[in-house]
Design a protein around this motif. Structure first.
Motif, PDB file in Angstrom:
ATOM      1  N   SER A  53       1.833  -0.078  -3.476  1.00 45.78           N
ATOM      2  CA  SER A  53       1.781   0.533  -4.735  1.00 45.78           C
ATOM      3  C   SER A  53       2.515   1.764  -5.024  1.00 45.78           C
ATOM      4  O   SER A  53       2.407   2.363  -5.906  1.00 45.78           O
ATOM      5  CB  SER A  53       0.095   0.782  -5.133  1.00 45.78           C
ATOM      6  OG  SER A  53      -0.400   1.509  -4.227  1.00 45.78           O
ATOM      7  N   ALA A  54       3.157   2.375  -3.927  1.00 42.99           N
ATOM      8  CA  ALA A  54       3.793   3.736  -4.174  1.00 42.99           C
ATOM      9  C   ALA A  54       5.022   3.443  -4.843  1.00 42.99           C
ATOM     10  O   ALA A  54       5.877   2.528  -4.776  1.00 42.99           O
ATOM     11  CB  ALA A  54       4.292   4.155  -2.643  1.00 42.99           C
ATOM     12  N   THR A  55       5.438   4.633  -5.295  1.00 40.57           N
ATOM     13  CA  THR A  55       6.564   4.717  -6.357  1.00 40.57           C
ATOM     14  C   THR A  55       7.334   5.879  -5.573  1.00 40.57           C
ATOM     15  O   THR A  55       6.874   7.077  -5.410  1.00 40.57           O
ATOM     16  CB  THR A  55       6.264   5.227  -7.646  1.00 40.57           C
ATOM     17  OG1 THR A  55       5.263   4.235  -8.323  1.00 40.57           O
ATOM     18  CG2 THR A  55       7.419   5.295  -8.677  1.00 40.57           C
ATOM     19  N   VAL A  56       8.646   5.376  -5.336  1.00 42.06           N
ATOM     20  CA  VAL A  56       9.488   6.396  -4.645  1.00 42.06           C
ATOM     21  C   VAL A  56      10.760   6.724  -5.655  1.00 42.06           C
ATOM     22  O   VAL A  56      11.219   5.561  -6.288  1.00 42.06           O
ATOM     23  CB  VAL A  56       9.938   5.959  -3.466  1.00 42.06           C
ATOM     24  CG1 VAL A  56      11.229   6.905  -2.923  1.00 42.06           C
ATOM     25  CG2 VAL A  56       9.006   5.397  -2.381  1.00 42.06           C
TER      26      VAL A  56
END
Length: 151
Positions: free
Chosen positions: A3-6
């Motif tokens: 679910s991480a946004t980079v």
């Protein structure tokens, strides 16, 4: 993490993207601002050429070049050197140099410029117009062209 946004934002490119500049970067703020925003690499138009650095035989002048280098370094720019020796016309005074002394003058130019600029320039045009110019090889023979590159 699933679910991480980079987010990646490039702030400077590694590829040398530049232009020839001249002494106007020291006196014209619009020119300097544009060059510093648009480019990350520069080379001098003529300020680092032999005739500009030694317009009078035996009198070397690097002040303008040093000031432009300082400006470029302050703006985080990479630099390359314009030709060490130009093969179209020589300098304003090489026409008066006896042929027997000309190669020694060329050698002195190479030694002086490369010592003065040392590691400031990433690369150089060693002999400008080496294929379609003929000033030095017409006076010293065609072997002078590889000699400059080897030297």
């Amino acid at each position: 993490l699933s679910s991480a946004t980079v987010e990646i934002r490039q702030i400077r490119q590694n590829f040398a993207f530049g232009s020839a500049i001249n002494g106007n970067v020291l006196t014209n703020s619009a020119y300097a601002d544009f060059a510093s925003r648009a480019f990350n690499a520069v080379n001098m138009e003529f300020e680092s050429t032999w005739d500009s650095n030694e317009h009078v035989r035996g009198v070397e002048y690097y002040d303008m070049v040093d000031d432009i280098i300082e400006w470029a370094q302050a703006n985080g720019m990479r630099m390359r050197g314009h030709h060490l020796i130009g093969n179209t016309t020589g300098t304003s005074w090489t026409g008066t140099v006896p042929t027997a002394e000309l190669q020694a003058e060329m050698d002195q130019r190479l030694l002086s410029a490369l010592t003065h600029y040392a590691s400031l320039f990433e690369n150089w045009d060693a002999l400008n117009e080496s294929l379609n110019g003929s000033y030095f090889n017409s006076r010293l023979g065609d072997a002078i062209i590889p000699w400059v590159y080897q030297r």
